[in-house]
Design a protein around this motif. Structure first.
Motif, PDB file in Angstrom:
ATOM      1  N   LEU A 132     -10.422  16.508  -0.965  1.00 44.04           N
ATOM      2  CA  LEU A 132     -11.140  16.084  -2.163  1.00 44.04           C
ATOM      3  C   LEU A 132     -12.544  15.590  -1.840  1.00 44.04           C
ATOM      4  CD1 LEU A 132      -8.307  14.110  -4.014  1.00 44.04           C
ATOM      5  CD2 LEU A 132      -8.926  16.537  -4.227  1.00 44.04           C
ATOM      6  N   PHE A 133     -12.699  14.992  -0.661  1.00 41.91           N
ATOM      7  CA  PHE A 133     -14.016  14.483  -0.262  1.00 41.91           C
ATOM      8  C   PHE A 133     -14.045  14.330   1.253  1.00 41.91           C
ATOM      9  CE2 PHE A 133     -17.253  11.315   0.646  1.00 41.91           C
ATOM     10  CZ  PHE A 133     -18.282  11.677  -0.220  1.00 41.91           C
ATOM     11  N   ARG A 134     -15.164  14.747   1.845  1.00 38.37           N
ATOM     12  CA  ARG A 134     -15.362  14.574   3.292  1.00 38.37           C
ATOM     13  C   ARG A 134     -16.746  13.969   3.502  1.00 38.37           C
ATOM     14  NH1 ARG A 134     -15.429  13.217   7.970  1.00 38.37           N
ATOM     15  NH2 ARG A 134     -15.124  14.531   9.795  1.00 38.37           N
ATOM     16  N   GLY A 135     -16.783  12.740   3.974  1.00 39.56           N
ATOM     17  CA  GLY A 135     -18.042  12.052   4.210  1.00 39.56           C
ATOM     18  C   GLY A 135     -18.289  11.869   5.695  1.00 39.56           C
ATOM     19  N   VAL A 136     -19.444  12.315   6.161  1.00 37.55           N
ATOM     20  CA  VAL A 136     -19.792  12.238   7.585  1.00 37.55           C
ATOM     21  C   VAL A 136     -21.022  11.343   7.755  1.00 37.55           C
ATOM     22  CG1 VAL A 136     -20.441  13.558   9.641  1.00 37.55           C
ATOM     23  CG2 VAL A 136     -18.878  14.554   7.951  1.00 37.55           C
ATOM     24  N   HIS A 137     -20.949  10.418   8.697  1.00 36.29           N
ATOM     25  CA  HIS A 137     -22.071   9.540   9.038  1.00 36.29           C
ATOM     26  C   HIS A 137     -22.603   8.790   7.815  1.00 36.29           C
ATOM     27  CE1 HIS A 137     -22.897  12.545  12.549  1.00 36.29           C
ATOM     28  NE2 HIS A 137     -21.812  11.805  12.739  1.00 36.29           N
ATOM     29  N   GLY A 138     -21.691   8.244   7.016  1.00 32.15           N
ATOM     30  CA  GLY A 138     -22.111   7.429   5.884  1.00 32.15           C
ATOM     31  C   GLY A 138     -22.674   6.100   6.352  1.00 32.15           C
ATOM     32  N   ARG A 139     -23.436   5.447   5.489  1.00 39.10           N
ATOM     33  CA  ARG A 139     -24.079   4.178   5.849  1.00 39.10           C
ATOM     34  C   ARG A 139     -23.817   3.117   4.780  1.00 39.10           C
ATOM     35  NH1 ARG A 139     -25.656   2.854  10.720  1.00 39.10           N
ATOM     36  NH2 ARG A 139     -27.264   1.464   9.852  1.00 39.10           N
ATOM     37  N   LEU A 140     -23.643   1.899   5.245  1.00 43.40           N
ATOM     38  CA  LEU A 140     -23.554   0.743   4.371  1.00 43.40           C
ATOM     39  C   LEU A 140     -24.278  -0.392   5.079  1.00 43.40           C
ATOM     40  CD1 LEU A 140     -22.545  -0.596   1.819  1.00 43.40           C
ATOM     41  CD2 LEU A 140     -20.364  -1.029   2.935  1.00 43.40           C
ATOM     42  N   GLU A 141     -25.463  -0.718   4.611  1.00 41.56           N
ATOM     43  CA  GLU A 141     -26.308  -1.690   5.304  1.00 41.56           C
ATOM     44  C   GLU A 141     -25.919  -3.123   4.983  1.00 41.56           C
ATOM     45  OE1 GLU A 141     -28.144  -0.795   7.625  1.00 41.56           O
ATOM     46  OE2 GLU A 141     -28.309   1.356   7.245  1.00 41.56           O
ATOM     47  N   LEU A 142     -24.636  -3.409   5.149  1.00 40.36           N
ATOM     48  CA  LEU A 142     -24.112  -4.758   4.961  1.00 40.36           C
ATOM     49  C   LEU A 142     -23.185  -5.095   6.117  1.00 40.36           C
ATOM     50  CD1 LEU A 142     -23.182  -4.703   1.149  1.00 40.36           C
ATOM     51  CD2 LEU A 142     -25.097  -5.924   2.181  1.00 40.36           C
ATOM     52  N   ASP A 143     -23.182  -6.344   6.510  1.00 35.52           N
ATOM     53  CA  ASP A 143     -22.305  -6.818   7.577  1.00 35.52           C
ATOM     54  C   ASP A 143     -21.056  -7.409   6.931  1.00 35.52           C
ATOM     55  OD1 ASP A 143     -21.144  -7.790   9.827  1.00 35.52           O
ATOM     56  OD2 ASP A 143     -22.766  -9.155  10.381  1.00 35.52           O
ATOM     57  N   LEU A 144     -20.124  -6.528   6.534  1.00 36.41           N
ATOM     58  CA  LEU A 144     -18.997  -6.955   5.712  1.00 36.41           C
ATOM     59  C   LEU A 144     -17.953  -7.777   6.455  1.00 36.41           C
ATOM     60  CD1 LEU A 144     -18.345  -3.807   3.483  1.00 36.41           C
ATOM     61  CD2 LEU A 144     -19.649  -5.860   2.939  1.00 36.41           C
TER      62      LEU A 144
END
Length: 227
Positions: A132-144
Motif C-alpha cells: 500500500l505504501f513504501r517510504g524510503v529515507h523519510g525525514r522527521l526533524e524532531l527528536d521524539l
C-alpha cells in the motif's frame, strides 16, 4: 533490492548489517505473518505480533490495523520479560501491517495489506499481500525520544519520490503510521501503541476491582471498648 525480488511478505527488506544492529541492541520486531486454522470455528485466520521499540538512536516497530486503518482489538497482550520485544497478538481474517525502521531522524516505512487467498480441495489458503505504501529515507526533524518527546504520537515522517516530490500517506493510514512513529521512538518499549486491549479483559479487570471494593466495604468497623 531489485523490485522483482521484493515481495514484501517478510516486511522491510533489511541488510544483514541492519538486522545485526537491531539484534545487538535487543530490538525484536517480528514482521512475519502466519496462517492459522481455528478448529472450533472451522476457518483460517491471519496471525501477527505487534512488537518492537527503541534504544535511543535506533528503533523498529511493527503494528497492525484493520482494512480501513482502524485500530484492531488484539487477541491478548504479551508481558515479555525483555523490553522492545513482543507486545500483543492479533488474529484477523485480513489486516494491514505497518513496519517502520528509524535511525536517528531517518525513517523507512512499509505498509502492506494481507488477506487469505482461496483454498482448493481443503488445502491451507495462501497469504495474499499487497503493498500500500513504501517510504524510503523519510525525514522527521524532531527528536521524539528526547527533546520533542511530547509530540510523539501526533507527527509522521515526510517521504519523497526519487524526483524529490513529497509522497502522501493515505489518509486512512495516518493514525496507525503516527503510532508506529511513536513506537520506533519509545525507548525500552513494553506496551502496544495501536492495538486495543480486548474488551473482555477490561470487563474482568473492572469486575475484579468491584469485588475488591465490595470485600473492603463488607468489613464492619471495629468496636472500641471503653473502660
Amino acid at each position: 533490492m531489485a523490485r522483482r525480488m521484493f515481495t514484501a511478505g517478510a516486511g522491510l527488506p533489511l541488510p544483514r548489517r541492519a538486522a545485526n544492529v537491531l539484534r545487538r541492541r535487543g530490538i525484536f520486531a517480528h514482521a512475519l505473518l502466519s496462517v492459522e486454522h481455528q478448529q472450533l470455528a472451522r476457518r483460517y485466520v491471519v496471525r501477527g505480533l505487534e512488537s518492537g521499540g527503541s534504544t535511543g538512536d535506533v528503533g523498529r516497530y511493527v503494528t497492525f490495523a484493520g482494512k480501513d486503518g482502524q485500530a484492531l482489538e488484539c487477541l491478548h497482550p504479551v508481558e515479555a520479560i525483555a523490553v522492545n520485544g513482543l507486545h500483543a497478538v492479533v488474529i484477523a481474517p485480513e489486516l494491514i501491517r505497518v513496519d517502520m525502521l528509524r535511525k536517528d531522524r531517518t525513517y523507512e516505512l512499509l505498509i502492506t495489506a494481507h488477506w487469505l487467498g482461496s483454498a482448493d480441495n481443503g488445502n491451507r489458503p495462501h497469504l495474499e499481500t499487497e503493498i500500500l505504501f513504501r517510504g524510503v529515507h523519510g525525514r522527521l526533524e524532531l527528536d521524539l525520544f528526547r527533546r520533542d518527546k511530547a509530540q510523539a504520537g501526533s507527527v509522521i515522517p515526510s517521504f519523497y519520490s526519487l524526483a524529490g516530490e513529497q509522497v502522501a500517506i493515505p489518509e486512512k493510514l495516518v493514525a496507525v503510521v503516527r503510532a508506529a512513529a511513536q513506537g520506533v521512538n519509545c525507548v525500552g518499549c513494553s506496551h502496544s501503541h495501536y492495538l486495543r486491549r480486548p474488551k473482555r479483559h477490561s470487563a474482568e479487570d473492572s469486575s475484579g476491582k468491584e469485588a475488591s471494593n465490595n470485600r473492603f466495604a463488607s468489613v464492619e468497623p471495629a468496636v472500641t471498648m471503653k473502660d
